[in-house]
Structures are given as C-alpha cells and as structure tokens.
Motif scaffolding. Structure first.
Motif, PDB file in Angstrom:
ATOM      1  N   ASP A 573     -40.747 -22.457  -3.598  1.00  0.00           N
ATOM      2  CA  ASP A 573     -40.596 -23.832  -3.132  1.00  0.00           C
ATOM      3  C   ASP A 573     -41.827 -24.348  -2.369  1.00  0.00           C
ATOM      4  O   ASP A 573     -42.271 -25.481  -2.545  1.00  0.00           O
ATOM      5  CB  ASP A 573     -39.361 -23.849  -2.230  1.00  0.00           C
ATOM      6  N   ARG A 574     -42.405 -23.477  -1.528  1.00  0.00           N
ATOM      7  CA  ARG A 574     -43.560 -23.890  -0.703  1.00  0.00           C
ATOM      8  C   ARG A 574     -44.837 -24.028  -1.532  1.00  0.00           C
ATOM      9  O   ARG A 574     -45.708 -24.811  -1.226  1.00  0.00           O
ATOM     10  CB  ARG A 574     -43.805 -22.872   0.421  1.00  0.00           C
ATOM     11  N   GLU A 575     -44.912 -23.223  -2.584  1.00  0.00           N
ATOM     12  CA  GLU A 575     -46.060 -23.348  -3.501  1.00  0.00           C
ATOM     13  C   GLU A 575     -45.983 -24.693  -4.218  1.00  0.00           C
ATOM     14  O   GLU A 575     -46.973 -25.412  -4.347  1.00  0.00           O
ATOM     15  CB  GLU A 575     -46.041 -22.235  -4.560  1.00  0.00           C
ATOM     16  N   THR A 611     -48.608 -28.674   5.503  1.00  0.00           N
ATOM     17  CA  THR A 611     -47.948 -28.146   4.305  1.00  0.00           C
ATOM     18  C   THR A 611     -48.539 -26.789   3.953  1.00  0.00           C
ATOM     19  O   THR A 611     -47.834 -25.869   3.543  1.00  0.00           O
ATOM     20  CB  THR A 611     -48.125 -29.122   3.117  1.00  0.00           C
ATOM     21  N   PHE A 612     -49.839 -26.666   4.161  1.00  0.00           N
ATOM     22  CA  PHE A 612     -50.488 -25.388   3.900  1.00  0.00           C
ATOM     23  C   PHE A 612     -49.938 -24.318   4.848  1.00  0.00           C
ATOM     24  O   PHE A 612     -49.629 -23.199   4.438  1.00  0.00           O
ATOM     25  CB  PHE A 612     -52.005 -25.478   4.050  1.00  0.00           C
ATOM     26  N   THR A 613     -49.807 -24.662   6.124  1.00  0.00           N
ATOM     27  CA  THR A 613     -49.286 -23.704   7.104  1.00  0.00           C
ATOM     28  C   THR A 613     -47.887 -23.226   6.688  1.00  0.00           C
ATOM     29  O   THR A 613     -47.600 -22.029   6.730  1.00  0.00           O
ATOM     30  CB  THR A 613     -49.240 -24.345   8.506  1.00  0.00           C
ATOM     31  N   ASP A 614     -47.043 -24.171   6.268  1.00  0.00           N
ATOM     32  CA  ASP A 614     -45.698 -23.801   5.796  1.00  0.00           C
ATOM     33  C   ASP A 614     -45.779 -22.816   4.638  1.00  0.00           C
ATOM     34  O   ASP A 614     -45.022 -21.850   4.576  1.00  0.00           O
ATOM     35  CB  ASP A 614     -44.947 -25.046   5.292  1.00  0.00           C
ATOM     36  N   PHE A 615     -46.689 -23.095   3.738  1.00  0.00           N
ATOM     37  CA  PHE A 615     -46.861 -22.228   2.565  1.00  0.00           C
ATOM     38  C   PHE A 615     -47.331 -20.845   3.005  1.00  0.00           C
ATOM     39  O   PHE A 615     -46.767 -19.820   2.634  1.00  0.00           O
ATOM     40  CB  PHE A 615     -47.879 -22.888   1.615  1.00  0.00           C
ATOM     41  N   TYR A 616     -48.330 -20.831   3.856  1.00  0.00           N
ATOM     42  CA  TYR A 616     -48.944 -19.567   4.259  1.00  0.00           C
ATOM     43  C   TYR A 616     -47.969 -18.697   5.058  1.00  0.00           C
ATOM     44  O   TYR A 616     -47.998 -17.472   4.968  1.00  0.00           O
ATOM     45  CB  TYR A 616     -50.213 -19.854   5.066  1.00  0.00           C
ATOM     46  N   ASP A 617     -47.089 -19.367   5.820  1.00  0.00           N
ATOM     47  CA  ASP A 617     -46.094 -18.631   6.605  1.00  0.00           C
ATOM     48  C   ASP A 617     -45.111 -17.871   5.725  1.00  0.00           C
ATOM     49  O   ASP A 617     -44.609 -16.827   6.106  1.00  0.00           O
ATOM     50  CB  ASP A 617     -45.306 -19.597   7.502  1.00  0.00           C
TER      51      ASP A 617
END
Ligand code: ARG
Length: 664
Positions: A573-575, A611-617
């Motif tokens: 989902d985050r990707e 959004t990147f931070t959410d993905f990376y987390d």
C-alpha cells in the motif's frame, strides 16, 4: 494515447493516398487516349483534382497542428491528470454532444477515500442539462460517461460514488511503467507546444536607496518563476528594472561634486550610499543654493552631458556592487535594464499617444485615462518630466515590440497592483497586445512582517539591511549545525556548504511556501526548524534518502541500469501511495504555471517527503544482518522508488532555487 479509432490525420492521409492512386490511373488512361478532348470532358478527374487539393491543404494543417501538440521527446513525464481529462473529455463529448463546452474537472482523490483520481464533472453537467430542459440525475450522467469511456492505457476500473463522483483507479502496470520511464529518462519537462519568450521583471531595487525585504521577496519569487519557465524550455529574460533615473540624482550629483571634487579622475570612496543619500537630502531641504544647483544637475544629466553621465554612473556603480552582494549570496542571475534604458523610447511613446489623440491635459499634466479605471496614468508631469507610469509604458512597449515576448510577468508588492492594471489596460487600449495571445501579469505579494506582526524592523527600529539579514541567516544556520554536533561528522568544507544551503534554502522556502498574496511573518526560528514544512526538514529528508543508496552501494548509473531490468513493484500500500505521489509532479508544475503561485510546489515536496517517510517506515529497502550490520539483501524495486523520490525532490529544489547538499 489509446487507440480509439482512426485519428483525423491517418484518415486524411489514407484518403489522400487513395485519391492519388485514382488520379494516376485516370491520367494514365487519358494519356492513352487518342482524343485529347476527352480530357476536358472528364468531370470525374476535375472533381478529383479539386478534392485532392482540398485534402492536401487539410493534411498540411493537421500535420502542423500535430507537430505542435507532439512532445519534442516522448521522454517527457506524463501529466496523469491531463491525460485523464482527455479520456473523460472524450467520454463526455460522446455522451452529451448537445453540450457545447462541457465542464471538465479531474482531481486527485483525498487520502483514505477509494480511488486515485476522481472525475467531478457529472454534477455540473446535470445542472447544464437541467437548464436546457433535460432532467437527468448526476449519477445517471456519471453512468452514461462511464458507458462511453474510450479504451485507454491508464484506467483500471471506475465506480460512481455519492451524488455522482466517478472514482478512478489507475492501472498498477501503467504507474509502474511511468516510474521506470522516469528513472531511465530523468525528470524531463512536460511536452512543450512551442518555445516562447518570457520576460520576468523582478527584484528591481532603487539606486541609492536601501534594498529592502520587499525586494528580497521579489528576488526570491521572481527567480523561482524564471527557473520554472527555464525548466519548461522557454527562453527567459530576467530583467532587473532598477530605479536608476529621476530627480533624486540631481542632489546626489551636486553633493558628489562638493564632497569628492576630483570624482572624474579618482573613483570616489562612497562607502555608505545610504548615509550619502541622507546627507544630500538634508542639504537639499535646508540649503537654497544647493537646491537650485541640484535642479540644474538634473537638467544637465537629462541632456546627457558627459561629466554628469559619469557622475550618475559612479553613483549607480556603488549601488550595483551592493545589490550584487545580495544576488551572489542568493545565487540569483539578473540582467540590469533600469528605467534610464527607456529614456528615448519614452519620448517616442508619448508622441504615439499624442498622435492617437488619447492624452488629456490637466493642470499642466498630460494624463491618460483607460477603460474601467477612474484614475488616469500621468504620462508627463507639469514640469515636463516623466514618471513611473511613463517608464512602465515604454518598458511594456519594448518588451512587446522589441523583445517580442509572449509572456511578461512583473513581480512586486501588491501595493503596485493598480499601477500595473492601469499600464496593462493602457497597452491593450492602444492595441499593443491582445490578452488572448500575450500573457501579461502582475504577480503581487504581501508585506513582510516581523514576529510581532508589525512592519519588519530591527530591534532599534531601523529598516533591516538585506546583507545583514542574510548574514544573520548564515550565522544561525551554523549555530544550529554546531548544536547538533554536526562538526564532529562533517569536514569544515561540508559544514560551510551545509550552512549556506540551509540558510539560503530556508529564507527562500519560507517565502515561497506561503501564498504570495498574503503578508508573511519573517521568523528565523520557524524557518530553520527541521520539523514541519521547512527547507531544513526537506533538505534533511533528501540527504536521508540519498544515504539509503549509499548504504546499498548503488550510484545513479547503477540505479538507472537497474530501472530498465527491474520493474517497480507497487504491491504494498505504501509503495503504491509513494509511486502515485511522485508522478503528480507534472500536474503540480502545470498548476504553478497557471497561477504563478509557488506554494503548491512546496506543499507537494513536503507531501512527497512525508509520504516517503511512511513508505520507508514500513517497507525494507536494504536489509542488514542484526549482528554484523552487514548488508544481506537489497530490495531493488524499493531502491528505485527511493531514487525516483530523490530525483523529483531535487528537481523541485532546483525550481525553488534551493541547492541541496550530499551530507549535512
Ligand atoms: N523599483 C520599483 C520599486 O522598488 C519596482 C519596479 C518594478 N518593475 C516595474 N517595471 N515597475 O518598487
């Protein structure tokens, strides 16, 4: 583009080919005939030739228009929003041919709602239909649009929601392909119909006067607008319309003659031009003789006596050096073309106004009324002198007729809005340009306030010198880096680079991230905070993303190579969320271009970073051995998402005039 039946060009070409074949056969037949009269009596051939000429003509027009619409290279980033508008526009036209200009709105779907984009045209369409006597519910309108949706490459599925919204789900494979293209081609500007000349009039301080925070805003906003137009591939003329002409030069020259009698042979050491200005003003107000001499100096300067021109040049040079220090610090390029440049043209323009009989005479002044405005422009003062209005009439004339600009933008505080509206209206009235063809706009901005919400001043109540302000920014950013003990990790050189990047980046970003129309509160504490929507936060975010590829020992070349072999998976989902966010860049730029407002670009970059931070987390990019710390697995498709984020962020920074650093 989706293959939705033959396009007009192909259709036209194939008909043309067919015709040509027929003509050839007919001509051959005719040639074979003994009786030449048959030729005249062959109406078929004549008709055919005529139709052929018509088709040839249409084909040329079509070809030409197509050339304009075609991107110079298909490497451009696709504007998804625009593409959806095309697809849904086609469906709407097919569904409701009776509506001449159907409303078209496609927007990104709010977070947490189903779908990626939505088409919101059904409601407005239902209203239009109702007005013309057709009663259809918006939901039915939406349904009909969907029935006529042409086959296309990007829509996975759709559904009607609520009162008549159409939720659009994008195809994963399509988004993934766009990301791969982005990585392979780099961040390319959207397709350009044709390269245009763009004049941006910005910064524009006044000689011998203080360059103030208003000029700082103009410099920052103007530079960023130039960068956007440059990125889009236009030819940009960056004009510094300095106030370098006017009666104040009389007293300055008179004072110069007294203070530095040998100014013609030895360059006068005017250290502080502001103080020099104040001294001469004082004398002008108090000494009658001095005042008289000052007036005669103006006259002699205006009649271009060499000695006076030299004195004027000397004074301008002192200011120029001061301004240049600010521009160097901000890394802004400008071409100086001040008010004095338009001296001769002003006379020509006034003659044109006189010839056209549009000037009115009022208490010794020549004034010009323009439609829709009750205040006139003052073109000639009662003493025969010219005004700010006169020089701007000449300037716009020059930009339209000499520069042949297609777009002209003036960046000043909103206080000058009426002045520019008058100048634009006058130029249109005089037939100098048609607003449907040439874009002429004033990009106004609000006042800079101090943290006390009052006019921006130093503690002692003086106006703040720009160089002092920039230097304080530098000092504070260095303090901050030392507080965080970055000097233990970074080399002295890296420290100074980070210091500059953060200080100038923060000053610029704080300005650009607020809607320029509003007043804005200048606060070093806020702009240097590395949490929230600040350049400090974004610059850190970028270095963090960059450090991921360093950890995986992947450089730009390796990543680009990987992009052509490894598909960008978007199953998590985050990707998926990050991928779509990255690809919104072209539509954000399109919006900035339309409104000349830069804060949506800042908001986008901030959203991209979060959004990147959410993905990376939640998505591992590089997996390490817990004990040894050794890299044991690299998830390449995620590394590609990191890289795509980074290159879009960098391009965004470039447009904002912010220089990122590798380490900070
Ligand atoms: N010198 C003016 C000022 O300081 C700004 C000039 C803006 N440009 C123009 N074409 N009027 O306010």
């Amino acid at each position: 583009m989706g293959d939705t039946g033959a396009d007009p060009l192909t259709e036209c070409s194939s008909r043309l080919l067919e015709q040509e074949r027929l003509i050839k056969t007919l001509t051959a037949e005719i040639n074979g005939l003994k009786n030449p009269q048959t030729l005249e009596r062959s109406p078929h051939l004549e008709e055919l030739m005529e139709e052929n000429a018509r088709l040839q003509y249409r084909l040329n027009i079509l070809k030409r228009s197509l050339q304009e619409d075609q991107p110079p290279c298909s490497r451009s980033m696709l504007n998804i929003n625009q593409r959806l508008q095309e697809v849904f526009g086609e469906a709407i036209r097919a569904s409701f041919p009776q509506v001449a200009t159907p409303p078209m709105t496609v927007a990104t779907t709010q977070q947490g709602r189903p779908g990626d984009y939505q088409c919101n045209s059904a409601m407005a369409l239902a209203q239009l239909l109702k007005a013309s006597g057709e009663k259809v519910s918006p939901r039915d309108v939406a349904q009909k649009i969907l029935e006529n949706l042409p086959e296309n490459e990007l829509v996975e599925k759709t559904e009607v929601a609520g009162p008549g919204f159409i939720n659009i789900h994008l195809k994963k494979s399509f988004v993934s392909k766009l990301l791969s293209n982005l990585l392979i081609n780099g961040v390319q500007p959207p397709a350009l119909a044709s390269r245009k000349k763009v004049v941006v009039d910005f910064s524009s301080p006044n000689i011998a006067k203080e360059m103030h925070v208003g000029h700082l805003r103009s410099t920052i906003i103007g530079d960023s607008l130039c960068r956007l137009f440059e990125f889009l591939g236009h030819e940009v003329v960056r004009l510094n319309h300095v106030g370098d002409w006017g009666t104040q030069f009389g007293m300055l020259i008179a004072h110069l003659q007294d203070k530095f009698p040998d100014y013609l042979t030895a360059s006068p050491p005017i250290g502080d031009l502001q103080a020099f200005y104040k001294e001469s003003k004082k004398r002008f107000d108090e000494e009658e003789d001095f005042k008289k001499r000052a007036y005669s100096c103006v006259v002699r300067l205006q009649s271009k006596e060499p000695e006076f021109i030299q004195a004027w040049n000397l004074i301008c040079d002192v200011s120029r050096t001061e301004f240049q220090r600010v521009y160097d610090c901000l890394e802004v390029q400008l071409t100086e073309r001040g008010e004095s440049f338009y001296q001769d043209l002003m006379k020509i323009v006034i003659q044109e106004l006189k010839d056209k009989g549009v000037l009115e005479f009022d208490e010794g002044r020549h004034i010009l009324f323009v439609p829709g405005h009750s205040v006139p422009l003052t073109v000639v003062k009662s003493d025969g002198g010219f005004t700010y209005d006169t020089s701007d009439l000449a300037a716009i004339h020059h930009r339209l007729f000499q520069e042949k600009a297609h777009t002209i933008i003036y960046v000043t505080d909103s206080g000058q809005s009426t002045h520019f509206q008058l100048v634009f209206a006058a130029a249109q009235m005089l037939g100098w340009y048609d607003p449907l063809v040439t874009r002429v706009e004033h990009a106004g901005f609000g006042v800079v306030l101090g943290e006390d919400k009052k006019k921006f001043k130093t503690r002692s109540g003086d106006t703040v010198r720009l160089m002092d302000l920039l230097e304080e920014g530098l000092k504070r950013s260095m303090d901050k880096l030392k507080d965080k003990e970055r000097d233990k990790v970074l080399s002295p050189e890296e420290m100074t680079q980070a210091q500059r990047s953060v200080a100038m980046g923060c000053i610029k970003y704080a300005d650009l991230s607020h809607n320029r129309i509003n007043d804005y509160i200048f606060s070093f504490d806020k702009m240097l905070d590395d949490r929230g929507n600040t350049a400090a936060y974004l610059l850190y975010a970028l270095t963090r993303i960059r450090s991921i590829s360093r950890l995986a020992s992947l450089d730009a070349v390796a990543l680009r190579a990987a992009a052509s072999t490894t598909p960008v998976l978007l199953d998590h989902d985050r990707e998926w969320k990050l991928g779509r966010c990255i690809l919104r860049f072209p539509e954000v730029l399109q919006k900035v271009l339309e409104d000349l407002l830069l804060h949506p670009l800042c908001d986008f970059l901030y959203e991209l970073a979060t959004t990147f931070t959410d993905f990376y987390d939640s998505c591992y990019c590089v997996e390490k051995d817990r004990l040894t710390g050794e890299v044991i697995k690299i998830n390449m498709w995620r590394m590609l998402l990191c890289e795509a984020t980074a290159i879009v962020m960098e391009k965004g920074f470039e447009i904002l005039g912010i220089t990122p650093v590798h380490r900070m």
